[in-house]
Design a protein around this motif. Sequence first.
Motif, short mmCIF file in Angstrom:
data_model
loop_
_atom_site.label_atom_id
_atom_site.label_comp_id
_atom_site.label_asym_id
_atom_site.label_seq_id
_atom_site.Cartn_x
_atom_site.Cartn_y
_atom_site.Cartn_z
N TYR A 38 -11.93 17.39 -21.18
CA TYR A 38 -11.33 18.71 -20.99
C TYR A 38 -10.05 18.89 -21.81
O TYR A 38 -9.74 20.00 -22.23
CB TYR A 38 -11.10 18.99 -19.50
CG TYR A 38 -12.42 19.34 -18.82
CD1 TYR A 38 -13.04 20.55 -19.08
CD2 TYR A 38 -13.04 18.44 -17.97
CE1 TYR A 38 -14.24 20.87 -18.48
CE2 TYR A 38 -14.24 18.75 -17.37
CZ TYR A 38 -14.85 19.97 -17.63
OH TYR A 38 -16.05 20.29 -17.05
N GLU A 39 -9.33 17.81 -22.07
CA GLU A 39 -8.18 17.90 -22.97
C GLU A 39 -8.64 18.27 -24.37
O GLU A 39 -8.05 19.13 -25.03
CB GLU A 39 -7.39 16.58 -23.00
CG GLU A 39 -6.53 16.38 -21.78
CD GLU A 39 -5.78 15.05 -21.80
OE1 GLU A 39 -5.88 14.30 -22.81
OE2 GLU A 39 -5.12 14.75 -20.79
N LYS A 44 -8.60 21.41 -28.80
CA LYS A 44 -9.33 21.34 -30.07
C LYS A 44 -10.23 22.58 -30.15
O LYS A 44 -11.37 22.57 -29.68
CB LYS A 44 -10.20 20.08 -30.16
CG LYS A 44 -9.46 18.77 -29.94
CD LYS A 44 -8.89 18.28 -31.22
CE LYS A 44 -8.30 16.88 -31.01
NZ LYS A 44 -7.43 16.51 -32.08
N PRO A 45 -9.72 23.67 -30.73
CA PRO A 45 -10.48 24.93 -30.73
C PRO A 45 -11.86 24.82 -31.39
O PRO A 45 -12.81 25.42 -30.93
CB PRO A 45 -9.60 25.90 -31.52
CG PRO A 45 -8.30 25.23 -31.71
CD PRO A 45 -8.44 23.79 -31.39
N GLU A 46 -11.97 24.02 -32.44
CA GLU A 46 -13.27 23.87 -33.12
C GLU A 46 -14.26 23.17 -32.19
O GLU A 46 -15.44 23.55 -32.12
CB GLU A 46 -13.09 23.08 -34.42
CG GLU A 46 -14.35 22.91 -35.22
CD GLU A 46 -14.95 24.22 -35.73
OE1 GLU A 46 -16.15 24.21 -36.07
OE2 GLU A 46 -14.25 25.24 -35.79
N PHE A 47 -13.81 22.16 -31.47
CA PHE A 47 -14.67 21.46 -30.51
C PHE A 47 -15.10 22.41 -29.40
O PHE A 47 -16.27 22.45 -29.02
CB PHE A 47 -13.94 20.23 -29.94
CG PHE A 47 -14.69 19.53 -28.85
CD1 PHE A 47 -15.88 18.86 -29.13
CD2 PHE A 47 -14.22 19.52 -27.55
CE1 PHE A 47 -16.58 18.21 -28.13
CE2 PHE A 47 -14.91 18.86 -26.54
CZ PHE A 47 -16.09 18.20 -26.83
N ALA A 48 -14.17 23.20 -28.90
CA ALA A 48 -14.49 24.17 -27.83
C ALA A 48 -15.53 25.18 -28.32
O ALA A 48 -16.47 25.52 -27.60
CB ALA A 48 -13.22 24.88 -27.37
N ARG A 49 -15.38 25.65 -29.56
CA ARG A 49 -16.33 26.61 -30.13
C ARG A 49 -17.71 25.98 -30.27
O ARG A 49 -18.72 26.56 -29.87
CB ARG A 49 -15.84 27.11 -31.49
CG ARG A 49 -16.72 28.19 -32.11
CD ARG A 49 -16.34 28.51 -33.54
NE ARG A 49 -16.45 27.37 -34.44
CZ ARG A 49 -17.61 26.87 -34.90
NH1 ARG A 49 -18.75 27.41 -34.55
NH2 ARG A 49 -17.60 25.84 -35.72
N GLN A 50 -17.76 24.77 -30.81
CA GLN A 50 -19.04 24.07 -30.98
C GLN A 50 -19.71 23.81 -29.63
O GLN A 50 -20.92 23.92 -29.49
CB GLN A 50 -18.84 22.75 -31.72
CG GLN A 50 -18.50 22.91 -33.18
CD GLN A 50 -18.18 21.57 -33.84
OE1 GLN A 50 -17.95 20.57 -33.17
NE2 GLN A 50 -18.15 21.58 -35.17
N LEU A 51 -18.91 23.46 -28.65
CA LEU A 51 -19.41 23.20 -27.31
C LEU A 51 -20.02 24.47 -26.70
O LEU A 51 -21.13 24.44 -26.15
CB LEU A 51 -18.26 22.68 -26.43
CG LEU A 51 -18.61 22.18 -25.04
CD1 LEU A 51 -19.57 21.00 -25.12
CD2 LEU A 51 -17.34 21.78 -24.32
N ASP A 52 -19.32 25.59 -26.83
CA ASP A 52 -19.84 26.86 -26.32
C ASP A 52 -21.14 27.25 -27.01
O ASP A 52 -22.09 27.69 -26.36
CB ASP A 52 -18.81 27.98 -26.51
CG ASP A 52 -17.62 27.85 -25.56
OD1 ASP A 52 -17.74 27.12 -24.55
OD2 ASP A 52 -16.57 28.47 -25.86
#
Length: 163
Positions: A38-39, A44-52
Amino acid sequence: MAKYSEKLAGKIITLIEDNNYTISEVCKILSISRKSFYEWKNFKPEFARQLDEAMDRRDEKLMMGARKALQRKIEGYTLTEKKTTYIPDKDDPSQLIVKNVVVKEKEYAPDTRSIKLILKRYDEKMDKKEETNVQPKQLTFVANNEKTAESLRILRDRLQNGT
């Protein structure tokens, strides 16, 4: 605490998209803490975008499967089961030969509960459209055989009569 890397993020994305793992399961498989996950997601915006995006693709695959399953329940289907029995070869006992093959076909009729659910949802949708003065399209079912067609006629008559 595990260290973030593009390689690890890629593994997370793959596990999320290709499987139905929960976040807890992904963390356990990759030996990372949920806190770290979750950190990374929060910072990490790119990781969050890829995850979504991975979650969206996974959900779309699940929805396609659900639509196909519902369609089979509405239309009915035939299941073919093949059972092959083998015996040892008389000339070479280490080899097996086919003794017999039994093929069974089982017909599964359309599921009236599923049809009622779809019709009810369609009626509710049409009621909402009528409230907004939008002209509804007619719902059409295509029957593959006469038995299914007769079942649909009976169901339509019952629904129209409120029984």
